[in-house]
Design a protein around this motif. Structure first.
Motif, PDB file in Angstrom:
ATOM      1  N   ILE A 156      28.101 110.508  31.597  1.00  0.00           N
ATOM      2  CA  ILE A 156      28.880 110.712  30.369  1.00  0.00           C
ATOM      3  C   ILE A 156      28.268 109.948  29.198  1.00  0.00           C
ATOM      4  O   ILE A 156      28.051 110.515  28.121  1.00  0.00           O
ATOM      5  CB  ILE A 156      30.343 110.286  30.583  1.00  0.00           C
ATOM      6  N   ILE A 157      27.991 108.670  29.375  1.00  0.00           N
ATOM      7  CA  ILE A 157      27.562 107.860  28.240  1.00  0.00           C
ATOM      8  C   ILE A 157      26.129 108.143  27.813  1.00  0.00           C
ATOM      9  O   ILE A 157      25.721 107.730  26.719  1.00  0.00           O
ATOM     10  CB  ILE A 157      27.742 106.350  28.525  1.00  0.00           C
ATOM     11  N   GLU A 215      34.188 112.378  21.386  1.00  0.00           N
ATOM     12  CA  GLU A 215      34.053 113.322  22.500  1.00  0.00           C
ATOM     13  C   GLU A 215      33.610 112.594  23.769  1.00  0.00           C
ATOM     14  O   GLU A 215      34.166 112.815  24.857  1.00  0.00           O
ATOM     15  CB  GLU A 215      33.029 114.397  22.122  1.00  0.00           C
ATOM     16  N   ILE A 216      32.638 111.699  23.641  1.00  0.00           N
ATOM     17  CA  ILE A 216      32.151 110.943  24.794  1.00  0.00           C
ATOM     18  C   ILE A 216      33.187 109.930  25.265  1.00  0.00           C
ATOM     19  O   ILE A 216      33.447 109.792  26.469  1.00  0.00           O
ATOM     20  CB  ILE A 216      30.818 110.254  24.448  1.00  0.00           C
ATOM     21  N   LEU A 217      33.819 109.227  24.333  1.00  0.00           N
ATOM     22  CA  LEU A 217      34.822 108.231  24.714  1.00  0.00           C
ATOM     23  C   LEU A 217      36.031 108.884  25.373  1.00  0.00           C
ATOM     24  O   LEU A 217      36.608 108.325  26.317  1.00  0.00           O
ATOM     25  CB  LEU A 217      35.243 107.423  23.486  1.00  0.00           C
ATOM     26  N   ASP A 218      36.415 110.059  24.911  1.00  0.00           N
ATOM     27  CA  ASP A 218      37.513 110.783  25.556  1.00  0.00           C
ATOM     28  C   ASP A 218      37.139 111.184  26.981  1.00  0.00           C
ATOM     29  O   ASP A 218      37.989 111.185  27.880  1.00  0.00           O
ATOM     30  CB  ASP A 218      37.883 112.019  24.743  1.00  0.00           C
ATOM     31  N   ALA A 219      35.869 111.540  27.189  1.00  0.00           N
ATOM     32  CA  ALA A 219      35.411 111.891  28.542  1.00  0.00           C
ATOM     33  C   ALA A 219      35.466 110.677  29.463  1.00  0.00           C
ATOM     34  O   ALA A 219      35.770 110.805  30.659  1.00  0.00           O
ATOM     35  CB  ALA A 219      33.993 112.462  28.481  1.00  0.00           C
ATOM     36  N   VAL A 220      35.179 109.488  28.930  1.00  0.00           N
ATOM     37  CA  VAL A 220      35.303 108.259  29.725  1.00  0.00           C
ATOM     38  C   VAL A 220      36.762 108.040  30.110  1.00  0.00           C
ATOM     39  O   VAL A 220      37.080 107.723  31.263  1.00  0.00           O
ATOM     40  CB  VAL A 220      34.753 107.048  28.946  1.00  0.00           C
TER      41      VAL A 220
END
Length: 250
Positions: A156-157, A215-220
């Motif tokens: 993800i990150i 978008e990335i932080l929400d995926a985390v």
């Protein structure tokens, strides 16, 4: 999904000025045994170069008889270090221009920052501040990707990140000899909600536009809420290996 964009290493390095607080809050420290291996020993004069918010510094100050000075270019990162460790001597400077006299240090350590240096300039400068036979230590914290959720977090990150990970041995020049390597395995305990903060402290995310970053932080957050090894847990253990190298000034 975020698409890769060309990486600008200098911009990425400067981005930590924006994420110093997140870096201090969520980034892991280092195991004591790694710190002991990286420095010459009790009574030595040590430079923590590119010390950031003091993640390695806070371990070094606990070692017996170490005369420690930290050098960090970012005002924000250095401010966090001084807030956490007010007794430490911390100077503004870079690996290419170290504000110390010739032969001032018995050891120089670099944690999680070697990739930001210009080796052609940094290596002779590090050698300059070391005594003959002085020790250079380099350490990387590397997440254990054999753990399923850690591998998913890493995927993800790194979405859209075109800067290749680099946690191998430092490429040294004629100033140094006798490169040695050790690995120290350990784990960092943190609240599961702080995985978001850990992600947010990365230079890749700090340089993204707000929408892509969220978008990335929400995926985390989604990973924490749904992965069976994370779901419902308040505290997690993030496994690391500290990859350490040391060499000596000729």
């Amino acid at each position: 999904m975020t698409t890769p964009t060309p990486a600008d290493p200098s911009r990425r390095a400067r981005s930590f000025e924006l994420g110093a607080r997140e870096y201090r809050r969520a980034r892991p420290g280092y195991p004591r045994e790694a710190a002991e291996w990286l420095v010459p020993g009790p009574g030595s004069r040590v430079l923590d170069l590119a010390a950031g918010t003091g993640k390695l510094t806070e371990v070094l100050v606990q070692l017996e008889g170490i005369d420690l000075v930290a050098v960090e270019p970012s005002d924000a990162m250095r401010g966090e270090l001084l807030d956490a460790l007010p007794g430490v001597r911390a100077l503004a400077g870079t690996a290419e221009s170290i504000p110390l006299p010739d032969g001032d240090r018995d050891g120089v350590v670099v944690a999680q920052a070697w990739h930001w240096f210009d080796p052609a300039t940094a290596l002779p400068e590090i050698a300059r501040v070391l005594v003959p036979g002085g020790q250079l230590g380099v350490v990387w914290n590397v997440r254990d990707h054999t753990v399923d959720w850690v591998d998913a977090f890493t995927e993800i990150i790194h979405r859209g990140d075109s800067l290749e990970p680099n946690h191998g041995p430092p490429l040294l020049d004629e100033h140094f000899e006798g490169l040695e390597h050790r690995t120290f395995r350990w784990s960092h305990s943190l609240p599961s909600t702080e995985l978001r903060t850990l992600a947010a402290s990365r230079s890749h995310l700090l340089t993204l536009d707000p929408e892509a970053r969220e978008e990335i932080l929400d995926a985390v957050d989604e990973l924490v809420a749904t992965h069976p090894e994370l779901r419902g847990r308040e505290t997690i253990e993030l496994p690391y290996r500290s990859e350490c190298w040391r060499a000596h000034r000729r």
